[in-house]
Design a protein around this motif. Structure first.
Motif, short mmCIF file in Angstrom:
data_model
loop_
_atom_site.label_atom_id
_atom_site.label_comp_id
_atom_site.label_asym_id
_atom_site.label_seq_id
_atom_site.Cartn_x
_atom_site.Cartn_y
_atom_site.Cartn_z
N LYS A 163 -51.39 20.29 117.88
CA LYS A 163 -50.30 19.74 118.01
C LYS A 163 -49.85 20.85 118.77
N ASN A 169 -54.69 21.67 109.76
CA ASN A 169 -53.65 21.07 109.15
C ASN A 169 -52.64 20.53 110.46
N ASP A 170 -52.59 21.11 111.61
CA ASP A 170 -52.64 20.66 112.48
C ASP A 170 -53.34 20.25 113.75
N LYS A 209 -54.46 26.10 112.26
CA LYS A 209 -54.21 24.71 112.34
C LYS A 209 -55.52 23.84 112.06
#
Length: 234
Positions: free
Chosen positions: A234, A136-137, A133
């Motif tokens: 996210k 990427n998130d 995460k």
């Protein structure tokens, strides 16, 4: 903290891809200021596990005590070239990290774990082939002033604004936020604290301020006030 590993034996299995590992119990000597919660965070286990392994009826520990922080386990797993690991009975994140070479924080990140609780039969990613995460998130980052609080105080119900009972779930990572800045229910990563959920509010928590939940009063006092980065996920 003095750490003791009683013994460690590794025996090659019939297949070159399998290794049978016999891990003896590991113990540490309690230092002044140590708490069960602090030890649980250091070794990637839960407070409940520590109490169970050491036959403790309360959270009180004393300097000089010898505490088991990883039980003896025997299991067969794929070698270090594998990307996954199947949790066996008695496993802990810390023990798995020692077997695979991945840190507890990496394993938690790769598997989106919000606590140190794992279950037999669960398959965990144990290599960086799984995207995290953090990279990427992350929706956004913000700098905040972070203090700490505990549920064990006079007049405290122990239940957060979103209904999380912190007295019954002392290992839960929860932060109090200003909902106008970080909406309640948001998953976050707090520098120096780890993955958590925005699950509480406070009258003094406004703007770029957060309060991190720490079950031990002394550990909460030790946290003090600090500037940290919060990643909104996210």
């Amino acid at each position: 903290m003095k750490k003791t590993i009683m013994s460690l034996a590794t025996v090659a299995g019939l297949s070159a891809a399998l290794t049978t590992n016999v891990y003896a119990a590991e113990s540490v000597e309690v230092d002044p200021g140590d708490t069960l919660w602090g030890l649980s965070q250091t070794h990637g286990v839960s407070v409940a596990d520590l109490k169970d392994w050491n036959n403790l009826d309360s959270n009180l520990i004393y300097p000089g005590d010898q505490l088991t922080v990883a039980p003896a386990t025997t299991n067969t797993r794929v070698d270090s070239n594998s990307n996954s690991y199947t949790v066996q009975s008695g496993d802990t994140l810390w023990a798995i990290s020692q077997r695979t070479g991945a840190s507890v924080s990496q394993i938690k990140a790769w598997n989106d774990l919000q606590s140190n609780t794992i279950y037999p039969g669960q398959t965990l990613a144990v290599s960086g082939g799984v995207e995290t995460k953090e990279t990427n998130d992350v929706v956004r980052e913000l700098e905040v002033s972070a203090t700490a609080y505990t549920a064990n105080c006079a007049g405290c119900s122990g239940v957060t604004a979103t209904g999380i009972n912190l007295l019954e779930n002392p290992d839960k990572k929860v932060i109090a936020v200003d909902p106008d800045v970080i909406p309640l229910g948001t998953e976050v990563y707090v520098e120096g604290y780890g993955y958590a959920v925005a699950g509480d509010v406070g009258s003094a928590i406004t703007g770029n301020k957060i309060d991190v939940f720490i079950p031990s009063r002394q550990e909460a006092l030790n946290w003090g006030r600090k500037q940290v980065t919060v990643q909104i996920l996210k």
